[in-house]
Design a protein around this motif. Sequence first.
Motif, PDB file in Angstrom:
ATOM      1  N   SER A 242     -60.224 -19.252 -79.148  1.00 24.24           N
ATOM      2  CA  SER A 242     -58.926 -19.762 -78.702  1.00 24.24           C
ATOM      3  C   SER A 242     -58.707 -21.202 -79.168  1.00 24.24           C
ATOM      4  N   GLU A 243     -59.749 -22.045 -79.092  1.00 24.27           N
ATOM      5  CA  GLU A 243     -59.617 -23.434 -79.542  1.00 24.27           C
ATOM      6  C   GLU A 243     -59.396 -23.509 -81.050  1.00 24.27           C
ATOM      7  N   ILE A 244     -60.083 -22.660 -81.790  1.00 27.12           N
ATOM      8  CA  ILE A 244     -59.915 -22.659 -83.247  1.00 27.12           C
ATOM      9  C   ILE A 244     -58.499 -22.234 -83.621  1.00 27.12           C
ATOM     10  N   ILE A 245     -57.956 -21.243 -82.906  1.00 24.56           N
ATOM     11  CA  ILE A 245     -56.590 -20.793 -83.170  1.00 24.56           C
ATOM     12  C   ILE A 245     -55.595 -21.900 -82.838  1.00 24.56           C
ATOM     13  N   GLN A 246     -55.838 -22.652 -81.764  1.00 23.77           N
ATOM     14  CA  GLN A 246     -54.953 -23.765 -81.416  1.00 23.77           C
ATOM     15  C   GLN A 246     -54.966 -24.837 -82.508  1.00 23.77           C
ATOM     16  N   LEU A 247     -56.151 -25.148 -83.024  1.00 28.55           N
ATOM     17  CA  LEU A 247     -56.225 -26.122 -84.111  1.00 28.55           C
ATOM     18  C   LEU A 247     -55.498 -25.619 -85.353  1.00 28.55           C
ATOM     19  N   LEU A 248     -55.598 -24.319 -85.608  1.00 25.63           N
ATOM     20  CA  LEU A 248     -54.897 -23.749 -86.761  1.00 25.63           C
ATOM     21  C   LEU A 248     -53.388 -23.861 -86.583  1.00 25.63           C
ATOM     22  N   ASP A 249     -52.884 -23.629 -85.359  1.00 22.03           N
ATOM     23  CA  ASP A 249     -51.443 -23.775 -85.094  1.00 22.03           C
ATOM     24  C   ASP A 249     -50.994 -25.222 -85.303  1.00 22.03           C
ATOM     25  N   LEU A 250     -51.812 -26.173 -84.856  1.00 25.98           N
ATOM     26  CA  LEU A 250     -51.463 -27.582 -85.045  1.00 25.98           C
ATOM     27  C   LEU A 250     -51.470 -27.953 -86.530  1.00 25.98           C
ATOM     28  N   GLN A 251     -52.406 -27.388 -87.267  1.00 24.66           N
ATOM     29  CA  GLN A 251     -52.445 -27.658 -88.707  1.00 24.66           C
ATOM     30  C   GLN A 251     -51.194 -27.114 -89.386  1.00 24.66           C
ATOM     31  N   ASN A 252     -50.751 -25.931 -88.981  1.00 22.92           N
ATOM     32  CA  ASN A 252     -49.507 -25.370 -89.533  1.00 22.92           C
ATOM     33  C   ASN A 252     -48.307 -26.245 -89.169  1.00 22.92           C
ATOM     34  N   SER A 253     -48.303 -26.766 -87.939  1.00 20.48           N
ATOM     35  CA  SER A 253     -47.208 -27.641 -87.521  1.00 20.48           C
ATOM     36  C   SER A 253     -47.144 -28.896 -88.380  1.00 20.48           C
ATOM     37  N   LEU A 254     -48.296 -29.461 -88.703  1.00 19.41           N
ATOM     38  CA  LEU A 254     -48.323 -30.657 -89.541  1.00 19.41           C
ATOM     39  C   LEU A 254     -47.831 -30.358 -90.955  1.00 19.41           C
ATOM     40  N   VAL A 255     -48.088 -29.162 -91.434  1.00 21.64           N
ATOM     41  CA  VAL A 255     -47.578 -28.778 -92.756  1.00 21.64           C
ATOM     42  C   VAL A 255     -46.048 -28.715 -92.725  1.00 21.64           C
ATOM     43  N   TYR A 256     -45.499 -28.109 -91.658  1.00 23.04           N
ATOM     44  CA  TYR A 256     -44.038 -28.065 -91.518  1.00 23.04           C
ATOM     45  C   TYR A 256     -43.462 -29.479 -91.424  1.00 23.04           C
ATOM     46  N   PHE A 257     -44.101 -30.324 -90.633  1.00 18.21           N
ATOM     47  CA  PHE A 257     -43.622 -31.698 -90.470  1.00 18.21           C
ATOM     48  C   PHE A 257     -43.661 -32.456 -91.796  1.00 18.21           C
ATOM     49  N   SER A 258     -44.739 -32.297 -92.536  1.00 16.92           N
ATOM     50  CA  SER A 258     -44.883 -33.011 -93.807  1.00 16.92           C
ATOM     51  C   SER A 258     -43.778 -32.608 -94.785  1.00 16.92           C
ATOM     52  N   THR A 259     -43.528 -31.303 -94.883  1.00 15.65           N
ATOM     53  CA  THR A 259     -42.476 -30.823 -95.782  1.00 15.65           C
ATOM     54  C   THR A 259     -41.107 -31.333 -95.347  1.00 15.65           C
ATOM     55  N   SER A 260     -40.834 -31.291 -94.048  1.00 16.02           N
ATOM     56  CA  SER A 260     -39.535 -31.724 -93.536  1.00 16.02           C
ATOM     57  C   SER A 260     -39.331 -33.224 -93.720  1.00 16.02           C
ATOM     58  N   LEU A 261     -40.370 -34.006 -93.460  1.00 12.89           N
ATOM     59  CA  LEU A 261     -40.249 -35.457 -93.590  1.00 12.89           C
ATOM     60  C   LEU A 261     -39.994 -35.863 -95.041  1.00 12.89           C
ATOM     61  N   ASN A 262     -40.643 -35.195 -95.972  1.00  9.83           N
ATOM     62  CA  ASN A 262     -40.404 -35.504 -97.390  1.00  9.83           C
ATOM     63  C   ASN A 262     -38.975 -35.150 -97.798  1.00  9.83           C
ATOM     64  N   SER A 263     -38.458 -34.032 -97.259  1.00  6.97           N
ATOM     65  CA  SER A 263     -37.072 -33.655 -97.556  1.00  6.97           C
ATOM     66  C   SER A 263     -36.096 -34.637 -96.921  1.00  6.97           C
ATOM     67  N   ASN A 264     -36.394 -35.052 -95.695  1.00 12.77           N
ATOM     68  CA  ASN A 264     -35.517 -36.026 -95.031  1.00 12.77           C
ATOM     69  C   ASN A 264     -35.490 -37.359 -95.761  1.00 12.77           C
ATOM     70  N   GLU A 265     -36.601 -37.718 -96.368  1.00 16.21           N
ATOM     71  CA  GLU A 265     -36.656 -38.998 -97.079  1.00 16.21           C
ATOM     72  C   GLU A 265     -35.661 -39.024 -98.237  1.00 16.21           C
ATOM     73  N   ARG A 266     -35.511 -37.885 -98.895  1.00 16.70           N
ATOM     74  CA  ARG A 266     -34.535 -37.828 -99.990  1.00 16.70           C
ATOM     75  C   ARG A 266     -33.107 -37.990 -99.469  1.00 16.70           C
ATOM     76  N   VAL A 267     -32.861 -37.445 -98.276  1.00 24.10           N
ATOM     77  CA  VAL A 267     -31.545 -37.639 -97.661  1.00 24.10           C
ATOM     78  C   VAL A 267     -31.339 -39.103 -97.290  1.00 24.10           C
ATOM     79  N   HIS A 268     -32.380 -39.755 -96.780  1.00 24.74           N
ATOM     80  CA  HIS A 268     -32.284 -41.178 -96.426  1.00 24.74           C
ATOM     81  C   HIS A 268     -31.927 -42.023 -97.651  1.00 24.74           C
ATOM     82  N   GLU A 269     -32.518 -41.695 -98.781  1.00 28.65           N
ATOM     83  CA  GLU A 269     -32.265 -42.477 -99.992  1.00 28.65           C
ATOM     84  C   GLU A 269     -30.812 -42.333-100.458  1.00 28.65           C
ATOM     85  N   LYS A 270     -30.260 -41.135-100.329  1.00 29.00           N
ATOM     86  CA  LYS A 270     -28.862 -40.923-100.742  1.00 29.00           C
ATOM     87  C   LYS A 270     -27.879 -41.572 -99.783  1.00 29.00           C
TER      88      LYS A 270
END
Length: 333
Positions: free
Chosen positions: A167-195
């Motif tokens: 259960s703990e390993i699965i929770q860490l895996l979910d958090l790792q997936n969340s960070l991947v989503y956040f990283s992708t979204s933040l990079n996309s938002n940065e391009r919007v900030h620049e425009k």
Amino acid sequence: MVKYFVNGQRRAPDQIESFKNKCWIDLVNPSDDECEDVAQLSGIPEDMIKAALDEEERARTEFDDGNSMFIVDCPLIVDSDDGGDSYTTLPLSVIYNDKCIVTVCLKGNTVLKDFITGREEMHTDRPVQFILKFLLGNAKRFLYCLKQIDRKTRRIQSEMEKTMRNSEIIQLLDLQNSLVYFSTSLNSNERVHEKLFKVEGVATREEYLDLYEDVIIEGKQAIETCNIYKNILSVTMDAYGSVISNNANDTMKKLTIITILLAVPTMIAGFWGMNMPVPGQSGIAFYQTGWFWLVVAATILLTGVIGVFLLKRDPLKKRQKKKKKDKNRTAKD
């Protein structure tokens, strides 16, 4: 659901019943009829209003016939199957023209709720200021969620030091997936900030320029924080994978040693299961002779010698003993 707001005498905007010039229209999971009505009242194309209703819509900007649209990804906390919280992102669009400001999202947004309750001051007749303050609050919301992920990761790690469960390993895996989503979204938002710097009034008005610089700073800080947490969690998952592999190897080694030790008495006892004369057998049961106890003693001795030999060859225990000796020497010195 559609809500209309205009500037009021208080810090929080006043909610009104119908459309008014220079108002803010907040759309949360609107129906087709609501989108059509808002499009007719505001003069914004209906397809532009519905753009953020696609969960997979990427962060981008669009300018069309006096209508300016900024779509950004926003952090979202949802309930997971294990009873805890998981993190994902959802697109939200801010559209404005000379008539009104329109925000569209599938679910309620925390930053917009702060605008509605008056926790964050905003003006419905200043669309550029509105979007700058929203982007700043959105970047801060990302940082808040990242801190929550870090705290949750540390708590799970402390639990895994006591007992390692799936259960703990699965929770860490979910958090790792969340960070991947956040990283992708933040990079996309940065391009919007620049425009956003090219929008009229941002570079010329000092008030807007200060807000824009804050947006850029908070956005870059969120990206760096997300990358740090993602790398740490990736290393942690690799380390736990190695620990699990070592534990499995240790278990297999113990089972192998037990199998070898059990094979020794089984092999010796098998000799006496053959149809052949046995030393000391003279018409009485073998276990009643002195030879039986001699064989038993020899079997136990041989098994013990082999067990000691196999255990002493354990390199891990040798290292542990060596470390203990080194610590004792250091303490004496």
